[in-house]
Scaffold this active site. Structure first.
Site, PDB file in Angstrom:
ATOM      1  N   GLU A 255       0.825  -1.214   0.000  1.00 59.65           N
ATOM      2  CA  GLU A 255       0.000   0.000   0.000  1.00 59.65           C
ATOM      3  C   GLU A 255       0.859   1.264   0.000  1.00 59.65           C
ATOM      4  O   GLU A 255       0.537   2.246  -0.681  1.00 59.65           O
ATOM      5  CB  GLU A 255      -0.956  -0.031   1.197  1.00 59.65           C
ATOM      6  CG  GLU A 255      -2.032  -1.118   1.030  1.00 59.65           C
ATOM      7  CD  GLU A 255      -2.919  -1.306   2.248  1.00 59.65           C
ATOM      8  OE1 GLU A 255      -4.117  -1.045   2.147  1.00 59.65           O
ATOM      9  OE2 GLU A 255      -2.400  -1.714   3.307  1.00 59.65           O
TER      10      GLU A 255
ATOM     11  N   GLU B 229      -4.431  -9.333   3.665  1.00 61.52           N
ATOM     12  CA  GLU B 229      -5.163  -8.989   4.904  1.00 61.52           C
ATOM     13  C   GLU B 229      -6.387  -9.860   5.157  1.00 61.52           C
ATOM     14  O   GLU B 229      -6.780 -10.061   6.300  1.00 61.52           O
ATOM     15  CB  GLU B 229      -5.623  -7.522   4.861  1.00 61.52           C
ATOM     16  CG  GLU B 229      -4.522  -6.510   5.047  1.00 61.52           C
ATOM     17  CD  GLU B 229      -3.748  -6.195   3.775  1.00 61.52           C
ATOM     18  OE1 GLU B 229      -2.934  -5.273   3.819  1.00 61.52           O
ATOM     19  OE2 GLU B 229      -3.940  -6.870   2.747  1.00 61.52           O
TER      20      GLU B 229
END
Length: 725
Positions: A119, A139
């Site tokens: 990210e 995640e």
């Protein structure tokens, strides 16, 4: 333990006007809040300095970043606010400082860019990587969604289909594929990584290369009509594959918000939904499993003695049946040379044939190249005697469950193997002390209990007797990790941890059936709860022979709490043996597809008349919740005994054992973790009530009674569970 050094970043400005920011937090440069705040400071400094034209972000020691520091989730769940407010890192820092910076930044990625690491890289204005680097957003494995803008930036870089696939499967992509997808802008050798990234950053600042803000890109996004179809298809697949899970659907919703309402709205929805998921049971359970899996190798009095694992160069496997060939497969797949011993040519050929077939199926599925196949199979050597055992470091005995045969093999092994050789047995039911009774090598006898099929199932029970040397345990745990198993160290008793914990599972199911519950209703409820299959489908799969043999061991050793049912023996008399005979509790067609058998009723009725049990009308109308509790609370009860007797080192080990050995749903956190979510008092009172109605099988054990009286959790260490080993 040394005190934990805080993670940090460093900033170095070169003569070329490029600021190199390096993330430092060994071993994988995870993004703790210390690292994130330091990264923000380094960025702000680089943006303020007149001598800086552009920025390169990288990670120390050949790893960009393995993602957000998972240990910090516990604090966040407990309400410890480290961020000034939810979304501060995602919006205020990553989006409004890093991505919106008036100086361009390039991510130089080697090793890993996973989760938060990817990210951060996606918020840079370009990405340069090595071909072996891995990129992914895993995640969802923790019951969460990406929390630093990943749900918005990834689709804009690689398109919706690929972005959803990467997030929903948690599968990373390697550098080459990342480049072809457009996630990475160039692939370079690792020694040229930083210099290429520096040049690229300068080229952007001098407008020779495009300055691209990931969040504002739309060229990779499908048209709204196509996007709707993609979302619809993804949702349908998730509902089919993971009907008990909410977070994958939340992930799809968040991605959709960004497409329909714009990236800023998507970012805000990501923050809001991330917070909700973080406090939900699923993420608490999956984060517990994440740490429990990494904690199984910590065994007080064994792994804290400073022993280092000895090098195991060569392993012998005795017995080439289903288990032996599976164990041999697992070993050669991890580059261990293996000698496979059988009693005659026919059996040996069959054993080697099984190993070949195991490997060939991997080649067919694209999990293995034909070169790797040749290399692996060349590590296997078949023999008919013990002559070549004189230089093996470990032997695993995997012959049929026959006491005198196993005893004789251990006597032979003691004679032919070197004195430091580890003598391991894959027995699932026989006492190890008994197997080694006729030897003088008790300190090097250990259980290596694999689960079938051994080259696929992820669990290895490392079984120690009171006399097994700590060094031998350390060695076997190390081999377990090297062959990609999760080793759980357990004490020596009937059924060890997994089979002992779960013997009440099938027994409770049989008890319910004799009292009037429909067996197919039980299987449906248990499958819906999240088990791979219900208890009756499982008995059919393992076969009645195995079910009776193992059941017999428990009846013999735990007579006070076994339920003796005649259903299976009666079916066996009629040549039913489960799936192999196409008839068991179900009937099977030639494709192994099961369907209920109306004939089952007559066996149940006959068994009922033999045991003198009458149908309880209350049980005939049992709810799903009650079925789940009546099947699993006896499992919890037995797990409590395993813990109290010191057979298991800690409750978390039993959680992992149940998840990996029996397929207990990981999103429920394992047997003990799940039990604690319901409370010891509640479980105790239910078992107590059933034991009055249906007998001693349900009687709560002393440990459970004590925890319930104190209102304590089952998992926390107590005075009862001092190890007796």
């Amino acid at each position: 333990m040394a005190s934990k050094v805080k993670g940090r970043t460093t900033l170095e400005v070169g003569a070329d006007g490029v600021a190199l920011i390096t993330i430092i937090n060994p071993p994988v440069n995870s993004l703790s809040f210390d690292v994130l705040f330091s990264l923000k400071e380094s960025y702000e400094q680089a943006l303020q300095r007149e001598d800086v034209k552009a920025i390169v972000v990288t990670g120390a020691r050949g790893k960009f970043s393995g993602g957000f520091d998972i240990t910090a989730f516990g604090g966040l769940q407990g309400g410890k606010a480290v961020e000034p407010r939810p979304g501060y890192i995602s919006v205020d820092v990553i989006t409004d400082i890093f991505e919106a910076a008036r100086k361009p930044a390039v991510a130089a990625v080697d090793g890993l860019a996973l989760g938060g690491g990817l990210e951060v890289a996606m918020a840079c204005h370009a990405r340069v990587s090595t071909k072996t680097a891995q990129f992914g957003l895993p995640e969802l494995q923790l019951g969460l969604i990406p929390g630093f803008g990943g749900t918005q930036r990834l689709p804009r870089l690689v398109g919706l289909s690929k972005a959803l696939e990467m997030m929903l499967t948690s599968k990373p992509v390697k550098g080459e594929e990342a480049f072809s997808l457009g996630l990475v802008d160039a692939i370079v050798p690792s020694e040229e990584l930083i210099s290429t990234a520096r040049k690229w950053a300068l080229d952007i600042s001098e407008r020779r290369k495009p300055w691209i803000i990931s969040l504002h890109r739309t060229d990779k996004l499908e048209s709204l009509g196509d996007a709707r179809e993609i979302f619809k298809f993804a949702r349908a697949q998730i509902r089919k594959q993971a009907p008990n899970l909410r977070h994958p659907l939340v992930c799809i919703d968040v991605v959709e918000t960004g497409v329909v309402s714009g990236p800023r709205a998507g970012l805000l929805k990501e923050i809001e939904d991330f917070q909700v998921l973080l406090h939900a049971d699923t993420s608490k359970s999956l984060i517990h499993i994440f740490f429990a899996q990494r904690g199984t190798t910590k065994v007080p009095g064994v792994t804290d003695l400073g022993l280092t694992p000895r090098r195991i160069n060569k392993v012998a496997v005795v017995g080439g049946g289903l288990m032996g060939s599976g164990i041999a497969t697992a070993l050669i797949l991890s580059n261990y040379p293996v000698i496979l011993k059988e009693v005659n040519d026919k059996f040996l050929e069959a054993g080697i044939g099984r190993v070949r077939a195991n490997l060939q199926s991997r080649v067919r599925k694209g999990k293995m190249t034909s070169e790797k196949f040749e290399k692996a199979i060349s590590l296997l050597k078949g023999v008919l005697d013990y002559e070549s055992f004189k230089d093996v470091d470990m032997v695993i005995e995997a012959v049929i469950e026959n006491i005198s045969l196993k005893q004789q093999i251990l006597v032979d092994l003691e004679k032919y193997c070197p004195p430091r050789c580890i003598l391991a047995s894959n027995t699932s039911t026989i006492d190890l002390e008994l197997i080694g009774e006729r030897t003088h090598s008790h300190d090097r006898i250990v259980g290596a209990h694999f689960f079938s099929p051994a080259h696929v199932m992820p669990l290895l029970e490392v079984v120690r007797t009171k006399r097994t040397a700590p060094q031998v345990i350390v060695d076997l745990v190390d081999v377990g990790k090297k062959i990609k198993k999760t080793p759980v160290v357990v004490g020596n008793c009937t059924g060890f941890a997994v089979n002992r914990m779960f013997f009440p599972y099938t027994q409770a199911a049989l008890l319910l059936v004799e009292h009037g519950v429909d067996p197919y209703q039980i299987d449906r409820a248990i499958s819906k709860f999240g088990m791979p299959m219900g208890p009756f489908r499982l008995i059919d799969l393992v076969g009645f022979g195995v079910a009776i043999a193992t059941g017999g061991q428990f009846v013999q050793n735990f007579p006070d709490r076994t339920f003796k049912s005649m259903i299976i023996p009666l079916m066996q008399e009629d040549k039913r043996a489960g799936e192999t005979t196409q008839k068991g509790f179900y009937v099977y067609d030639k494709n192994r597809k099961s369907k209920p058998d109306p004939e089952l009723k007559k066996y149940i009725e006959k068994a009922r008349s033999m045991s003198g049990i009458s149908v309880d009308p209350k049980l005939a109308k049992l709810s799903e919740k009650d079925i789940i509790e009546m099947i699993f609370f006896p499992v919890v009860n037995e797990a409590c005994r395993v813990l109290a007797e010191g057979i298991a080192v800690k409750a978390a080990d039993l959680d992992i054992a149940g998840v990996m050995g029996m397929g207990f749903p990981p999103y429920r956190g394992g047997v003990m973790f799940w039990a604690d979510s319901l409370g010891s008092k509640y479980i105790y009172s239910r078992l107590e009530e059933w034991s009055k109605l249906y007998g001693g099988f349900f009687k709560p054990c002393a440990y459970l009674a004590e925890r319930a009286a104190q209102g304590a959790t089952l998992s926390s260490p107590s005075s009862v569970s001092k190890s007796r080993l």
